[in-house]
Write a protein that holds these residues in place. Sequence first.
Motif, short mmCIF file in Angstrom:
data_model
loop_
_atom_site.label_atom_id
_atom_site.label_comp_id
_atom_site.label_asym_id
_atom_site.label_seq_id
_atom_site.Cartn_x
_atom_site.Cartn_y
_atom_site.Cartn_z
N GLU A 111 42.03 26.76 80.96
CA GLU A 111 41.23 27.72 80.21
C GLU A 111 40.39 28.60 81.14
OE1 GLU A 111 41.58 28.34 77.11
OE2 GLU A 111 43.06 26.74 76.89
N LEU B 39 42.60 31.22 82.51
CA LEU B 39 42.87 32.27 81.52
C LEU B 39 41.65 33.18 81.37
CD1 LEU B 39 44.77 30.21 78.79
CD2 LEU B 39 45.73 31.79 80.46
N ARG B 40 40.45 32.59 81.40
CA ARG B 40 39.24 33.42 81.32
C ARG B 40 39.13 34.35 82.52
NH1 ARG B 40 36.95 28.52 79.47
NH2 ARG B 40 36.10 28.12 81.55
N ARG C 2 41.60 37.19 82.05
CA ARG C 2 41.10 38.17 81.07
C ARG C 2 39.95 38.98 81.66
NH1 ARG C 2 42.45 33.92 77.33
NH2 ARG C 2 40.38 32.98 77.60
N SER C 3 39.09 38.32 82.43
CA SER C 3 37.99 39.04 83.06
C SER C 3 38.50 40.07 84.06
CB SER C 3 37.05 38.05 83.75
OG SER C 3 36.03 38.72 84.46
N GLU D 208 41.40 41.50 83.96
CA GLU D 208 42.01 42.59 83.19
C GLU D 208 40.95 43.58 82.72
OE1 GLU D 208 44.13 40.70 80.08
OE2 GLU D 208 45.90 40.25 81.30
N ARG D 209 39.82 43.03 82.21
CA ARG D 209 38.76 43.92 81.75
C ARG D 209 38.19 44.74 82.91
NH1 ARG D 209 37.42 39.27 78.70
NH2 ARG D 209 35.84 38.70 80.25
N SER E 134 40.70 47.40 83.85
CA SER E 134 40.73 48.47 82.88
C SER E 134 39.49 49.37 83.01
CB SER E 134 40.80 47.88 81.47
OG SER E 134 40.77 48.90 80.49
#
Length: 478
Positions: free
Chosen positions: A280, A283-284, A287-288, A290-291, A294
């Motif tokens: 997990e 995955l966090r 995602r971080s 990716e943010r 972006s």
Amino acid sequence: MSEMPLFERLEDDDHGNAEPVFRVSEVNRAVRFMLEDHWPSVLIEGELSDVRRSKGHVYFTLNDEEEPAQLRGVMFQSDVRRTKAALQDGARVRFRGKLSLYTARGQFQLIARSAQMAGEGDLAAQFRKLRAKLEAEGLLAPERKRPLPRLPRVVGVVSSRTGAALQDIMRVAKERCPVKILVADCRVQGEDAPRSIVSALELIQRVDDLDVVIIARGGGSAEDLWAFNDEGVARAVAACRVPIVSGVGHEVDITITDLVADVRAATPSNAAELVVPEREALLRDVRSLERRLSQAFDNRIGGLRLRLERLLRPLYGARRVVVPVRREMAALEERLWHASRASLRTRRERHAELHRRLMRLDPRTVLRRDQRELASLSAKLRDAGRLPIRRERERLLELSVSLRGRAKPLIREARGSFAELCTHLDALSPLRVLERGYAIALHETTGRAVRSRLEVDAGDRLRIRVSDGEFGAKVEKT
């Protein structure tokens, strides 16, 4: 003897016939009373280990420094408050107390009443001496500690295959993230443990894609963990080619291996937590990232857009000049388009006319036309020539029959003349003369006929021809 009912029963039963049967609690109480009666106050000195505190009481193990012997002990809260001795692992302490037995477990123990420091213990001295030696060599320096790989694929574990430490590591790793775990079995307690640990550590390093190593053992006494204070083990840990995590004992247990390793874990389970990342959490992190990516992309695009607007701002005033030029360019473009269409149409018509003319002069077209004309003429010629040929054939047949009728008398007459001439020729033939007994002599070299004796000399070779053949001859004399 009222305080020792068991031994009273033994004395009473000596006069009976039946063998007595005792309960475990009776035996333990009897032994406890006997120990407390015979050893009510004893002075014992040794080295402390496994010191732990619970509800104000202190539980410890007292070790003999000359022989392998241990004695469990306890000092209750009221006595702990009075003592000034530092009760900690490695301290040499002199206790006064009584020997007893913990009946619930049948454990022989010392109930200490007072404690007095007697100096530093041998085990603690050995630990301190080795630590100072390795620290002087730089093996404990923080700058040599290597970071753990963030995403290990192959994790090596140096531990006992049957120990609880390995099971804890496997369980925690399975719960966090799937990784490949390779186990190098070794002994973790006893005299042969240091050599076994070093061998296992060398063996696990032969794996090419090894990322990190965990060296682990469950909790125990200081003597149980002493193999991890061995100098050979410490140097093998320091020489490991990949980062190594030490998870030996519990959090309060500190070994030389803990100090030399790249990372020290409180327990084997904690070692697995430090090495194996949590699914997990990964995955966090993704995602971080990716943010952040972006956001960075949006910021970059925004910055470039502002820069482009600044660059284009001077061009906005030129629109008044550009618009008339654009209109003129559009008109010229339309005129050019119409002119190009007319020119294109003319060229297409010219091309079509040339194509038609070329097709008329194409050798393949001419050849096909001539072939058709030839086939037509051939058919007409065949039809026109069949009748005259038939007539000529009939006329030729008539002439052949007439010729045969007229030629027969001429042939008979010619045959008679031919036979007469043959007879006359035969009469004049030299062969007829030879049949009458004459012969012709011929020079063998020239082949000429000999007409006179003067034409030959002695030794000449001649060929003599007669009517039925010839034979050789040699002139002997003339």
